[in-house]
Design an enzyme around this catalytic site. Structure first.
Site: not given
Length: 300
Positions: A11, A47-48, A81, A131, A135
């Protein structure tokens, strides 16, 4: 300027990418799980060590992270998140340490408020649920990364394309289903929220990407006004020409009930980004309604 946008099919990501593409000389690259993504990866499982080479090849001047999960299992919320932004920051430190990172946070990080005082970035963060907690963890990963980074803490986005997981998106779909003289059931609409147009959020992203010099670690992005969910429903009903019955005896959101009132203090956004919201709620909801696909004539 090369700008990498994660979550460009979501969105807020769609609106942000559209606004960024309007920048003169901008080359916007989509990153995500979609088949057409310039950089294909899932932030929730990134994975970094594997992400860093891809970021180095993309050579972004700025990275905008609009990816996030608003629902799902605790594992999904935490991975997307919290762990996702942490992995992104680690990879950016290795592959593109001079790129600016603009990360979209959430007003859910603040949680419930005492009284009705607008929420400033310096205020306490007390998420009311998982949530908001995930975040906030993502925000902390970004602000503690040492990168040229800013978190735009977005309040309640509305406007065309609002997802069914949100109150305006869900209510618009229910109004379409019910028809002009039908009945729609919702939960309690007494909670107050700061509703901000997604296109105004996109403009804030553009300002954050292009602003010179370092930015504050966290900047609120909202309308600066608390409106009741009932007022939002009435505005959407007006836009829809709905003449039927709206009942508040349905199941509501437990997450919303835990936070009865929120309003952003957007002083810092005006000062640091030279940004203010431009679109009134009535316009946001009219455009949401006009952009909602009508069901087939044979639909019940």
């Amino acid at each position: 300027m090369r700008i990498l946008v994660l979550g460009a099919t979501g969105f807020l990501g769609r609106h942000a990418a559209l606004s960024l593409r309007a920048l003169p000389g901008a080359q916007v690259l989509d990153a995500g799980r979609g088949p057409g993504a310039a950089l294909s990866f899932d932030l929730a499982t990134a994975d970094p060590d594997r992400l860093a080479p891809a970021l180095r090849a993309a050579a972004p001047d700025a990275v905008v992270n609009c990816a996030g999960a608003v629902g799902g299992s605790p594992v999904t919320l935490t991975a997307t998140n919290a762990l996702g932004p942490a992995a992104l920051c680690e990879a950016l430190r290795e592959a593109a340490p001079r790129a600016r990172l603009v990360h979209l946070g959430s007003a859910a990080e603040y949680g419930a408020t005492d009284g009705r005082t607008p929420l400033a970035e310096s205020g306490t963060t007390r998420p009311a649920g998982l949530y908001g907690a995930t975040k906030l963890a993502g925000t902390l990963a970004v602000t503690g990364s040492g990168l040229d980074a800013v978190v735009l803490r977005v309040f309640n986005p509305v406007g065309p394309g609002a997802p069914a997981a949100s109150l305006p998106g869900r209510l618009a779909a229910e109004l379409r289903r019910a028809g002009p003289d039908g009945r729609v059931r919702v939960g309690d609409l007494s909670t107050h929220r700061d509703f901000v147009d997604a296109r105004d959020v996109a403009e804030a992203v553009v300002r954050a990407v292009t602003a010179p010099g370092p930015l504050p670690p966290v900047v609120n992005i909202g309308s600066g006004t608390a409106r009741s969910a009932r007022e939002l429903a009435e505005e959407l009903i007006r836009a829809a020409g709905f003449r039927g019955r709206l009942d508040e005896d349905g199941d509501g959101s437990h997450r919303s009930a835990a936070v009865p009132w929120q309003q952003a203090d957007i002083t810092l956004a005006a000062r640091a980004l030279h940004w203010l919201p431009r679109r009134p709620l009535a316009e946001s909801l009219t455009d949401l309604w006009d952009g909602t696909a009508r069901p087939p004539e044979s639909a019940p």
